[in-house]
Design a protein around this motif. Structure first.
Motif, PDB file in Angstrom:
ATOM      1  N   PRO A  39      24.896  30.500  30.085  1.00  0.00           N
ATOM      2  CA  PRO A  39      23.988  29.686  29.260  1.00  0.00           C
ATOM      3  C   PRO A  39      22.511  29.997  29.526  1.00  0.00           C
ATOM      4  CG  PRO A  39      25.767  28.323  30.092  1.00  0.00           C
ATOM      5  CD  PRO A  39      25.884  29.643  30.795  1.00  0.00           C
ATOM      6  N   ALA A  40      22.158  30.198  30.787  1.00  0.00           N
ATOM      7  CA  ALA A  40      20.760  30.520  31.105  1.00  0.00           C
ATOM      8  C   ALA A  40      20.386  31.902  30.579  1.00  0.00           C
ATOM      9  CB  ALA A  40      20.533  30.450  32.615  1.00  0.00           C
ATOM     10  N   ALA A  41      21.329  32.846  30.653  1.00  0.00           N
ATOM     11  CA  ALA A  41      21.054  34.195  30.158  1.00  0.00           C
ATOM     12  C   ALA A  41      20.821  34.186  28.650  1.00  0.00           C
ATOM     13  CB  ALA A  41      22.210  35.124  30.514  1.00  0.00           C
ATOM     14  N   ILE A  42      21.638  33.446  27.924  1.00  0.00           N
ATOM     15  CA  ILE A  42      21.470  33.377  26.467  1.00  0.00           C
ATOM     16  C   ILE A  42      20.190  32.625  26.118  1.00  0.00           C
ATOM     17  CG2 ILE A  42      22.475  32.565  24.310  1.00  0.00           C
ATOM     18  CD1 ILE A  42      23.861  35.003  25.587  1.00  0.00           C
ATOM     19  N   ALA A  43      19.883  31.568  26.866  1.00  0.00           N
ATOM     20  CA  ALA A  43      18.610  30.867  26.648  1.00  0.00           C
ATOM     21  C   ALA A  43      17.443  31.809  26.893  1.00  0.00           C
ATOM     22  CB  ALA A  43      18.510  29.650  27.562  1.00  0.00           C
ATOM     23  N   GLY A  44      17.624  32.741  27.832  1.00  0.00           N
ATOM     24  CA  GLY A  44      16.576  33.711  28.122  1.00  0.00           C
ATOM     25  C   GLY A  44      16.284  34.636  26.953  1.00  0.00           C
ATOM     26  N   LEU A  45      17.282  34.896  26.110  1.00  0.00           N
ATOM     27  CA  LEU A  45      17.035  35.710  24.919  1.00  0.00           C
ATOM     28  C   LEU A  45      15.949  35.057  24.065  1.00  0.00           C
ATOM     29  CD1 LEU A  45      20.656  36.589  23.679  1.00  0.00           C
ATOM     30  CD2 LEU A  45      19.216  37.877  25.267  1.00  0.00           C
TER      31      LEU A  45
ATOM     32  N   GLY B 199      13.837  33.481  17.575  1.00  0.00           N
ATOM     33  CA  GLY B 199      14.430  32.356  18.290  1.00  0.00           C
ATOM     34  C   GLY B 199      15.734  31.854  17.720  1.00  0.00           C
ATOM     35  N   ARG B 200      16.141  32.344  16.569  1.00  0.00           N
ATOM     36  CA  ARG B 200      17.432  31.977  15.991  1.00  0.00           C
ATOM     37  C   ARG B 200      18.445  33.057  16.344  1.00  0.00           C
ATOM     38  NH1 ARG B 200      20.041  28.870  12.259  1.00  0.00           N
ATOM     39  NH2 ARG B 200      21.582  29.859  10.902  1.00  0.00           N
TER      40      ARG B 200
ATOM     41  N   ASN C  67      30.543  40.129  20.157  1.00  0.00           N
ATOM     42  CA  ASN C  67      30.110  41.174  21.084  1.00  0.00           C
ATOM     43  C   ASN C  67      28.638  41.550  20.878  1.00  0.00           C
ATOM     44  OD1 ASN C  67      30.146  42.826  18.768  1.00  0.00           O
ATOM     45  ND2 ASN C  67      30.929  44.587  19.893  1.00  0.00           N
ATOM     46  N   THR C  68      27.967  40.852  19.968  1.00  0.00           N
ATOM     47  CA  THR C  68      26.570  41.166  19.662  1.00  0.00           C
ATOM     48  C   THR C  68      25.826  39.891  19.283  1.00  0.00           C
ATOM     49  OG1 THR C  68      27.253  43.319  18.792  1.00  0.00           O
ATOM     50  CG2 THR C  68      25.051  42.560  18.204  1.00  0.00           C
ATOM     51  N   VAL C  69      24.637  39.715  19.840  1.00  0.00           N
ATOM     52  CA  VAL C  69      23.766  38.601  19.463  1.00  0.00           C
ATOM     53  C   VAL C  69      22.430  39.190  19.012  1.00  0.00           C
ATOM     54  CG1 VAL C  69      22.574  36.516  20.222  1.00  0.00           C
ATOM     55  CG2 VAL C  69      24.857  37.042  21.124  1.00  0.00           C
ATOM     56  N   VAL C  70      21.953  38.737  17.859  1.00  0.00           N
ATOM     57  CA  VAL C  70      20.661  39.182  17.328  1.00  0.00           C
ATOM     58  C   VAL C  70      19.712  37.987  17.298  1.00  0.00           C
ATOM     59  CG1 VAL C  70      19.450  40.167  15.352  1.00  0.00           C
ATOM     60  CG2 VAL C  70      21.736  40.991  15.958  1.00  0.00           C
ATOM     61  N   ASN C  71      18.507  38.203  17.816  1.00  0.00           N
ATOM     62  CA  ASN C  71      17.500  37.151  17.921  1.00  0.00           C
ATOM     63  C   ASN C  71      16.436  37.357  16.844  1.00  0.00           C
ATOM     64  OD1 ASN C  71      15.546  35.311  18.661  1.00  0.00           O
ATOM     65  ND2 ASN C  71      15.171  36.174  20.695  1.00  0.00           N
ATOM     66  N   ASP C  72      16.422  36.463  15.866  1.00  0.00           N
ATOM     67  CA  ASP C  72      15.399  36.481  14.813  1.00  0.00           C
ATOM     68  C   ASP C  72      14.451  35.315  15.042  1.00  0.00           C
ATOM     69  OD1 ASP C  72      16.244  38.703  13.033  1.00  0.00           O
ATOM     70  OD2 ASP C  72      18.052  37.493  12.804  1.00  0.00           O
TER      71      ASP C  72
END
Length: 273
Positions: A49-55, A98-99, A91-96
């Motif tokens: 959770p902290a790693a994803i919040a870091g994105l 903050g979304r 397997n992939t997260v894209v940050n637009d």
């Protein structure tokens, strides 16, 4: 590599229990060749959770997600693309700005490869494996119109659940069955593994098959692929899967689609790392 990150460099990362080098070399090679001010780094974490919040907090553009994080990540993003919703795994997260949107490019890659190789959806298959990647492959087969299949897995609960999800049968062992397509989605044949020299299917099954598909990417010619080629079977390799899923990640992160020659050069560079 001559990339020199600066304060303006766009960062992309991957999260895995055991980070590998293929993605680092593939993405960074293409960034350099295309003159993109991006940089890719592989990482691991004990606090997802902290790693994803870091994105969001750090403005990291994209994140590749490997086992064991593929399912746990789903609750941590804002939107889920149909490619991930189809299999409840990402397997992939894209940050637009903050979304965070989640995708599954493994699923997309398998669907594209089945079409590219012109595999008839009427082909019956046996898929060995029941983990996260097996789920991506089985769902891609289902959604590509393959209706006759067997999930071969010693773990009855996981195997039966995957079979039920996709509308296929489940068996503990293939025994003397010889379907026209064999698919390995286990670590059998993986370089450096305990089963590196083993075949995922019997000689009789391989000899009777028309298609052999091994998701193991390293080496490119696993024992299964090598045996299939020696018997003049049509094959789909794990290197094709890993390269295509990495390409789709690259496009999602950058909005740029390289030429096939550029992709081939990046794959060659990544393999030699």
């Amino acid at each position: 590599m001559t990339l020199t990150p600066s304060p303006a460099t766009v960062l992309c990362i991957s999260l895995a229990a055991r980070p590998g080098s293929f993605g680092i070399r593939f993405h960074n090679h293409l960034y350099e060749q295309l003159g993109l001010d991006y940089y890719y780094k592989a990482m691991t974490t004990q606090d997802l959770p902290a790693a994803i919040a870091g994105l969001r907090a750090l403005g990291i553009r994209g994140c590749g997600v490997s086992m064991p994080f593929k399912e746990a990540c789903m609750a941590l993003v804002d939107a889920i693309d149909p490619s991930a919703a189809a299999i409840d795994s990402i397997n992939t997260v894209v940050n637009d700005a903050g979304r965070l949107t989640a995708y599954n490019t493994d699923y997309l890659a398998v669907r594209q490869l089945l079409e590219r190789h012109e595999v008839d959806p009427g082909t019956a298959f046996a898929l060995r494996g029941s983990g996260g990647m097996a789920k991506a492959v089985a769902c891609a087969l289902r959604d590509s119109g393959f209706s006759e299949g067997l999930i071969v897995a010693r773990n009855e609960q996981a195997g039966q659940q995957l079979a039920d999800t996709c509308g296929y049968g489940w068996v503990r062992d293939l025994d003397d069955r010889c379907p026209p397509m064999l698919i390995n989605v286990t670590p059998i044949g993986m370089a450096g593994g305990a089963d590196a020299e083993r075949l995922a299917f019997t000689d009789n099954a391989i000899a009777a098959a028309q298609w052999v598909f091994d998701v193991v990417a390293m080496p490119e010619r696993t024992p299964l692929i090598a045996r299939a080629l020696a018997l003049d079977k049509s094959v789909i390799t794990g290197l094709e899967v890993i390269a295509l899923q990495a390409l789709e990640q690259f496009v999602l992160y950058t909005g740029v689609r390289p030429t096939q020659a550029q992709v081939d050069a990046a794959v060659k560079f990544a393999r030699n790392g």
